[in-house]
Scaffold this active site. Structure first.
Site, PDB file in Angstrom:
ATOM      1  N   GLU A 139      -1.264  -8.253   5.326  1.00 41.51           N
ATOM      2  CA  GLU A 139      -1.033  -8.352   6.781  1.00 41.51           C
ATOM      3  C   GLU A 139      -2.311  -8.168   7.591  1.00 41.51           C
ATOM      4  O   GLU A 139      -2.309  -8.404   8.788  1.00 41.51           O
ATOM      5  CB  GLU A 139       0.050  -7.346   7.208  1.00 41.51           C
TER       6      GLU A 139
ATOM      7  N   CYS B 131       0.817  -1.215   0.000  1.00 43.61           N
ATOM      8  CA  CYS B 131       0.000   0.000   0.000  1.00 43.61           C
ATOM      9  C   CYS B 131       0.858   1.275   0.000  1.00 43.61           C
ATOM     10  O   CYS B 131       1.465   1.581  -1.015  1.00 43.61           O
ATOM     11  CB  CYS B 131      -0.996  -0.053   1.145  1.00 43.61           C
TER      12      CYS B 131
ATOM     13  N   HIS C  42      -3.489  -5.066   1.467  1.00 43.37           N
ATOM     14  CA  HIS C  42      -2.889  -5.333   2.792  1.00 43.37           C
ATOM     15  C   HIS C  42      -2.942  -6.815   3.160  1.00 43.37           C
ATOM     16  O   HIS C  42      -3.841  -7.220   3.898  1.00 43.37           O
ATOM     17  CB  HIS C  42      -3.659  -4.549   3.864  1.00 43.37           C
TER      18      HIS C  42
HETATM   19  N1  GLN Z   1      -3.007   5.988  -0.218  1.00 43.87           N
HETATM   20  C1  GLN Z   1      -2.388   6.077   1.077  1.00 43.87           C
HETATM   21  C2  GLN Z   1      -1.244   7.091   1.067  1.00 43.87           C
HETATM   22  O1  GLN Z   1      -1.055   7.746   0.130  1.00 43.87           O
HETATM   23  C3  GLN Z   1      -1.853   4.724   1.504  1.00 43.87           C
HETATM   24  C4  GLN Z   1      -2.950   3.939   2.140  1.00 43.87           C
HETATM   25  C5  GLN Z   1      -2.500   2.722   2.888  1.00 43.87           C
HETATM   26  O2  GLN Z   1      -1.319   2.446   3.070  1.00 43.87           O
HETATM   27  N2  GLN Z   1      -3.485   2.017   3.403  1.00 43.87           N
HETATM   28  O3  GLN Z   1      -0.531   7.274   2.005  1.00 43.87           O
END
Ligand code: GLN
Length: 201
Positions: free
Chosen positions: A180, A84, A178
């Site tokens: 995790e 992410c 995610h």
């Molecule tokens: N889009 C988010 C950001 O720019 C990341 C979201 C996440 O890690 N769940 O920081």
């Protein structure tokens, strides 16, 4: 073997929990370091960059000098799992919203859209087939997506609605979701097996 989880902000404890479960399943001896300084990466055989807030994590990576160390270790083919916000951070460029994230690490030559699926309230789960990994339930929270890949060594592992949400380049895996936050260890087992095969740094 030592695995370092970048623990400056975000979902690092969840990664540690799932790593422990995966290492038991593989019968691998794994020592987890919650890395906050450059020194914490010494002799690590793998690095996880978790989800969270990419602007905050990236800023702290720069302040601690961890950014340069991660780039250095990536060149040595140390396995890296970036989820992410981690996916955003290891990309080489991003959309206008990534301006706030600051200079990206560029471990994979690809462009990301920082909030490709909308805001927190547009979070969703989806069963996905991830190439080379298997089928899993993926959780997307303010998730990014890759809009362009320029790296000849990068491979697309899966998509959601045509959007690229998992990419692999040699030992580096970037996921928009995610793993995790689930109990499924498929991704973490792949990561640990790659780390076990990697020579010491
Ligand atoms: N889009 C988010 C950001 O720019 C990341 C979201 C996440 O890690 N769940 O920081």
């Amino acid at each position: 073997m030592k695995i370092a989880i970048i623990s400056l902000q975000g979902a690092f404890t969840e990664h540690a929990d799932l790593l422990k479960k995966a290492s038991k399943q593989l019968n691998l001896n794994c020592a987890i370091t919650l890395a906050k300084t450059k020194k914490d990466l010494d002799s690590a055989k793998g690095i996880i960059i978790p989800g969270g807030e990419s602007t905050t994590i990236n800023k702290l990576l720069k302040e601690t000098g961890l950014d340069k160390e991660i780039i250095h270790l990536a060149k040595k083919d140390i396995p890296i799992l970036a989820t992410c916000a981690g996916m955003i951070i290891i990309s080489s460029s991003g959309d206008a919203q990534c301006k706030k994230t600051g200079k990206l690490l560029g471990l994979i030559g690809m462009t990301v859209n920082r909030n490709a699926f909308g805001t927190q309230k547009h979070s969703f789960e989806k069963e996905l087939d991830v190439k080379g990994i298997g089928r899993l339930n993926a959780i997307f929270i303010r998730a990014p997506a890759v809009t362009k890949i320029d790296d000849p060594d990068a491979q697309i592992l899966t998509r959601v609605d045509e959007k690229i949400v998992a990419v692999k380049k040699k030992n580096i895996m970037a996921l928009a979701f995610h793993p995790e936050l689930t109990e499924n260890t498929l991704i973490h087992k792949w990561f640990l097996k790659s780390a076990a095969k990697t020579p010491d740094n």
